[in-house]
Design a protein around this motif. Structure first.
Motif, PDB file in Angstrom:
ATOM      1  N   ALA A   1     -15.170   5.040   1.009  1.00  0.00           N
ATOM      2  CA  ALA A   1     -16.221   6.055   0.992  1.00  0.00           C
ATOM      3  C   ALA A   1     -16.410   6.654  -0.401  1.00  0.00           C
ATOM      4  N   ARG A   2     -15.384   6.613  -1.230  1.00  0.00           N
ATOM      5  CA  ARG A   2     -15.491   7.111  -2.606  1.00  0.00           C
ATOM      6  C   ARG A   2     -16.051   6.057  -3.558  1.00  0.00           C
ATOM      7  N   GLY A   3     -16.407   4.898  -3.025  1.00  0.00           N
ATOM      8  CA  GLY A   3     -17.012   3.861  -3.841  1.00  0.00           C
ATOM      9  C   GLY A   3     -16.063   2.797  -4.318  1.00  0.00           C
ATOM     10  N   ILE A   4     -14.832   2.775  -3.792  1.00  0.00           N
ATOM     11  CA  ILE A   4     -13.851   1.747  -4.161  1.00  0.00           C
ATOM     12  C   ILE A   4     -13.476   0.978  -2.909  1.00  0.00           C
ATOM     13  N   PRO A   5     -14.115  -0.167  -2.634  1.00  0.00           N
ATOM     14  CA  PRO A   5     -13.788  -0.932  -1.423  1.00  0.00           C
ATOM     15  C   PRO A   5     -12.287  -1.203  -1.336  1.00  0.00           C
ATOM     16  N   THR A   6     -11.703  -0.858  -0.198  1.00  0.00           N
ATOM     17  CA  THR A   6     -10.250  -0.936  -0.046  1.00  0.00           C
ATOM     18  C   THR A   6      -9.903  -1.414   1.356  1.00  0.00           C
ATOM     19  N   MET A   7      -8.931  -2.320   1.431  1.00  0.00           N
ATOM     20  CA  MET A   7      -8.415  -2.794   2.706  1.00  0.00           C
ATOM     21  C   MET A   7      -7.118  -2.068   3.027  1.00  0.00           C
ATOM     22  N   PRO A   8      -6.756  -1.970   4.304  1.00  0.00           N
ATOM     23  CA  PRO A   8      -5.469  -1.335   4.634  1.00  0.00           C
ATOM     24  C   PRO A   8      -4.287  -2.059   4.011  1.00  0.00           C
ATOM     25  N   GLU A   9      -4.433  -3.356   3.722  1.00  0.00           N
ATOM     26  CA  GLU A   9      -3.358  -4.103   3.067  1.00  0.00           C
ATOM     27  C   GLU A   9      -3.108  -3.620   1.633  1.00  0.00           C
ATOM     28  N   GLN A  10      -4.004  -2.787   1.107  1.00  0.00           N
ATOM     29  CA  GLN A  10      -3.840  -2.240  -0.236  1.00  0.00           C
ATOM     30  C   GLN A  10      -3.196  -0.853  -0.224  1.00  0.00           C
ATOM     31  N   ILE A  11      -2.722  -0.426   0.941  1.00  0.00           N
ATOM     32  CA  ILE A  11      -2.165   0.920   1.091  1.00  0.00           C
ATOM     33  C   ILE A  11      -0.721   0.846   1.585  1.00  0.00           C
ATOM     34  N   MET A  12       0.153   1.616   0.949  1.00  0.00           N
ATOM     35  CA  MET A  12       1.485   1.866   1.500  1.00  0.00           C
ATOM     36  C   MET A  12       1.673   3.375   1.602  1.00  0.00           C
ATOM     37  N   VAL A  13       2.084   3.845   2.778  1.00  0.00           N
ATOM     38  CA  VAL A  13       2.369   5.258   2.983  1.00  0.00           C
ATOM     39  C   VAL A  13       3.809   5.531   2.572  1.00  0.00           C
ATOM     40  N   THR A  14       4.017   6.640   1.857  1.00  0.00           N
ATOM     41  CA  THR A  14       5.333   6.960   1.314  1.00  0.00           C
ATOM     42  C   THR A  14       5.740   8.380   1.715  1.00  0.00           C
ATOM     43  N   THR A  15       6.954   8.730   1.392  1.00  0.00           N
ATOM     44  CA  THR A  15       7.443  10.088   1.629  1.00  0.00           C
ATOM     45  C   THR A  15       7.102  10.932   0.405  1.00  0.00           C
ATOM     46  N   GLY A  16       5.877  11.423   0.388  1.00  0.00           N
ATOM     47  CA  GLY A  16       5.387  12.207  -0.732  1.00  0.00           C
ATOM     48  C   GLY A  16       5.038  11.350  -1.935  1.00  0.00           C
ATOM     49  N   ALA A  17       4.360  11.975  -2.917  1.00  0.00           N
ATOM     50  CA  ALA A  17       4.018  11.263  -4.142  1.00  0.00           C
ATOM     51  C   ALA A  17       5.268  10.889  -4.933  1.00  0.00           C
ATOM     52  N   MET A  18       6.299  11.737  -4.875  1.00  0.00           N
ATOM     53  CA  MET A  18       7.544  11.412  -5.583  1.00  0.00           C
ATOM     54  C   MET A  18       8.149  10.124  -5.046  1.00  0.00           C
ATOM     55  N   GLY A  19       8.092   9.940  -3.726  1.00  0.00           N
ATOM     56  CA  GLY A  19       8.583   8.700  -3.140  1.00  0.00           C
ATOM     57  C   GLY A  19       7.795   7.501  -3.606  1.00  0.00           C
ATOM     58  N   ALA A  20       6.486   7.687  -3.759  1.00  0.00           N
ATOM     59  CA  ALA A  20       5.631   6.594  -4.228  1.00  0.00           C
ATOM     60  C   ALA A  20       5.986   6.199  -5.659  1.00  0.00           C
ATOM     61  N   ILE A  21       6.110   7.190  -6.531  1.00  0.00           N
ATOM     62  CA  ILE A  21       6.359   6.891  -7.942  1.00  0.00           C
ATOM     63  C   ILE A  21       7.778   6.367  -8.133  1.00  0.00           C
ATOM     64  N   ASP A  22       8.716   6.863  -7.350  1.00  0.00           N
ATOM     65  CA  ASP A  22      10.077   6.338  -7.409  1.00  0.00           C
ATOM     66  C   ASP A  22      10.086   4.850  -7.047  1.00  0.00           C
ATOM     67  N   ALA A  23       9.356   4.485  -6.004  1.00  0.00           N
ATOM     68  CA  ALA A  23       9.300   3.080  -5.601  1.00  0.00           C
ATOM     69  C   ALA A  23       8.658   2.217  -6.684  1.00  0.00           C
ATOM     70  N   ILE A  24       7.602   2.732  -7.295  1.00  0.00           N
ATOM     71  CA  ILE A  24       6.920   1.989  -8.351  1.00  0.00           C
ATOM     72  C   ILE A  24       7.837   1.786  -9.555  1.00  0.00           C
ATOM     73  N   CYS A  25       8.540   2.848  -9.936  1.00  0.00           N
ATOM     74  CA  CYS A  25       9.442   2.742 -11.092  1.00  0.00           C
ATOM     75  C   CYS A  25      10.540   1.713 -10.849  1.00  0.00           C
ATOM     76  N   HIS A  26      11.107   1.714  -9.653  1.00  0.00           N
ATOM     77  CA  HIS A  26      12.181   0.770  -9.371  1.00  0.00           C
ATOM     78  C   HIS A  26      11.668  -0.668  -9.325  1.00  0.00           C
ATOM     79  N   LEU A  27      10.415  -0.855  -8.916  1.00  0.00           N
ATOM     80  CA  LEU A  27       9.872  -2.213  -8.853  1.00  0.00           C
ATOM     81  C   LEU A  27       9.471  -2.732 -10.231  1.00  0.00           C
ATOM     82  N   PHE A  28       8.857  -1.873 -11.049  1.00  0.00           N
ATOM     83  CA  PHE A  28       8.253  -2.345 -12.298  1.00  0.00           C
ATOM     84  C   PHE A  28       9.073  -2.031 -13.540  1.00  0.00           C
ATOM     85  N   ALA A  29       9.867  -0.978 -13.511  1.00  0.00           N
ATOM     86  CA  ALA A  29      10.523  -0.535 -14.739  1.00  0.00           C
ATOM     87  C   ALA A  29      12.019  -0.379 -14.500  1.00  0.00           C
ATOM     88  N   GLY A  30      12.760  -1.431 -14.768  1.00  0.00           N
ATOM     89  CA  GLY A  30      14.205  -1.357 -14.628  1.00  0.00           C
ATOM     90  C   GLY A  30      14.820  -0.490 -15.706  1.00  0.00           C
TER      91      GLY A  30
END
Length: 499
Positions: A174-203
């Motif tokens: 609706a904001r103009g960025i076509p998105t599928m549910p496969e492009q979404i992961m629900v996390t425990t807060g934004a801190m949980g999201a960024i923690d997961a990203i850091c561990h995956l991409f930045a050792g």
């Protein structure tokens, strides 16, 4: 056996100490001896949590060389800290930081005060507002009504409830960025999201470029993960990003990740314009850097005539360069620990797979509550209440600070929850220390920087309004007078103040 659990290198400690502004000398007072100034500086770093408790300090000779002072000065400073209870030592094990008995352990983040302390202390440390009732209660009631079918399952949804993933995808679309549910992961807060990203991409040891200043809790999360932070200075005022600096850092440092807050930046409140967003995405793509965009403040535009730019992910719709992080915690309520990541499907799959070794999933009941609010329109009404409250608090706080502290400088942001204030040449660390004594808790600027930057700033959140904002500004003015006078203690205890 050594009692220390971490270590601070001489160069790092020297940078932090040299960034501190000296305590002003009051009328008729003499400049303190060098050893006393050094001990005072280390004590401030410990009290603020920027040097952890139980951290081994450099040897006297090493620190003397780094600071270009005599070893006698360092030895005397260490002895003074030992006498005050801020340092412990043992032959063969070195010296490590401590806190005197009865003192609370300092926190490196911005944790809220416990409820029992709120009667006498005004908390300007945590940028969070009370829940926008009745919508929290209605959301929980709606979640309870929808819970029974899920109660018959195992309850583990590592990627998030399918209904909420679909809801979030639809909102991006609706904001103009076509998105599928496969492009979404629900996390425990934004801190949980960024923690997961850091561990995956930045050792451990990987570079992460960050705005300077940036959000204190995220900086600490990245430090704890072993990242090497590369600060990128922002433009003056609320001008947001300096694209020339960003291009240079991305080209020269080649960071694996870059973390930015484009919408009402924390702490400055800056709003990046559309051209800046496009240019930063292009620069990150060219450098091979993954751009983590924090949208937790995006719904908190406070001025009626404000036209929001398109999201950063609009310039990378597939999600291969831009990973977008959102959350219910700022726009709705900090106690609603629901966050999410929008990225390419393969990135989401990798994040979900890695999550199996962390928290397995996010609480089902809270996911149902957020989904109910978004589906029924309650979310929009709750966020509208949140905007009204934040706007009133912003205007009240701005007026009170201008009245009580006219020499302090700031630009009024058009959204978000924070005011970034230049303190008229006073040390933010000393203001934070003095504020505790007069009954106002405020985070100093260095919490939002790397290695002691922003000593001349404090962050003030829009969490109090009306008479409480007036009292908070009065207490800040009292803290400023303490710092200006060079008083070390003995301030009057704060009177009880209940909002």
């Amino acid at each position: 056996m050594a009692q220390w659990t971490s270590a601070v290198g001489p160069a790092q400690l020297a940078r932090q100490l040299q960034a501190q502004q000296p305590r002003p000398a009051g009328p008729g007072t003499r400049k303190p001896p060098a050893y006393r100034a050094l001990a005072d500086g280390i004590r401030l770093l410990v009290l603020e949590g920027r040097v952890p408790v139980a951290a081994r300090l450099p040897a006297e000779r090493e620190l003397a060389v780094a600071l270009t002072v005599s070893r006698t000065t360092v030895a005397a400073a260490y002895e003074a800290l030992r006498a005050e209870g801020f340092l412990e030592s043992r032959r063969g094990a070195g010296s490590w930081t401590a806190v005197p008995a009865g003192n609370p352990l300092p926190a490196r983040g911005l944790e809220p005060l416990p409820p029992e302390a709120l009667g006498s202390m005004i908390d300007l440390g945590c940028a969070a507002l009370p829940a926008p009732e009745p919508w929290l209660t209605r959301g929980v009631q709606g979640a309870l009504e929808e819970l029974p079918p899920y109660a018959h399952t195992h309850g583990d949804y590592p990627a998030g409830l399918p209904a909420l993933r679909q809801m979030l995808a639809d909102r991006y679309t609706a904001r103009g960025i076509p998105t599928m549910p496969e492009q979404i992961m629900v996390t425990t807060g934004a801190m949980g999201a960024i923690d997961a990203i850091c561990h995956l991409f930045a050792g451990r040891g990987e570079r992460i470029a960050v705005e300077s200043p940036s959000y204190a809790n995220i900086l600490q999360l990245m430090r704890a993960a072993g990242a090497r932070l590369v600060p990128v200075a922002m433009s003056e005022g609320l001008g947001s990003w300096d694209l020339g600096r960003w291009r240079q850092v991305l080209r020269d440092a080649a960071p694996r990740l870059a973390y930015v807050v484009a919408d009402f930046h924390n702490p400055t409140g800056a709003l990046a314009d559309e051209d800046q967003r496009r240019q930063l995405v292009d620069a990150a793509r060219s450098a091979g850097t993954v751009l983590v965009v924090d949208e937790t403040m995006a719904e908190l535009g406070l001025d009626d005539d404000l036209e929001m730019p398109r999201p950063v992910c609009a310039f990378d719709p597939a999600g291969s360069t831009v990973l977008t992080v959102g959350s219910a915690s700022k726009a709705f309520w900090a106690g609603m620990r629901i966050g999410w990541v929008r990225a390419a499907p393969d990135v989401i799959r990798s994040l979900v797979a890695a999550r199996a070794y962390a928290d397995l999933g996010t609480p089902v009941l809270e996911q149902l509550g957020v989904n109910w609010l978004m589906r029924t329109g309650g979310w929009e009404q709750a966020v509208a209440l949140r905007r009204d409250q934040a706007r009133e608090n912003r205007d009240a706080l701005v007026a009170a600070v201008r009245r009580e502290l006219p020499e302090w400088e700031f630009s009024v942001p058009r959204g978000g929850l924070t005011l970034w204030v230049r303190t008229g040449g006073l040390s933010g660390s000393r203001l934070a220390e003095a504020g505790e004594r007069v009954g106002v808790r405020v985070p100093s600027g260095p919490r939002f920087g790397v290695d002691g930057a922003f000593e001349g700033f404090v962050r003030l959140p829009f969490t109090v309004g009306g008479p409480v904002a007036d009292e908070a500004a009065a207490r800040l003015a009292a803290a400023a007078r303490l710092v200006e006078s060079g008083a070390g203690g003995g301030a009057e205890p704060p009177r009880s103040f209940v909002a």
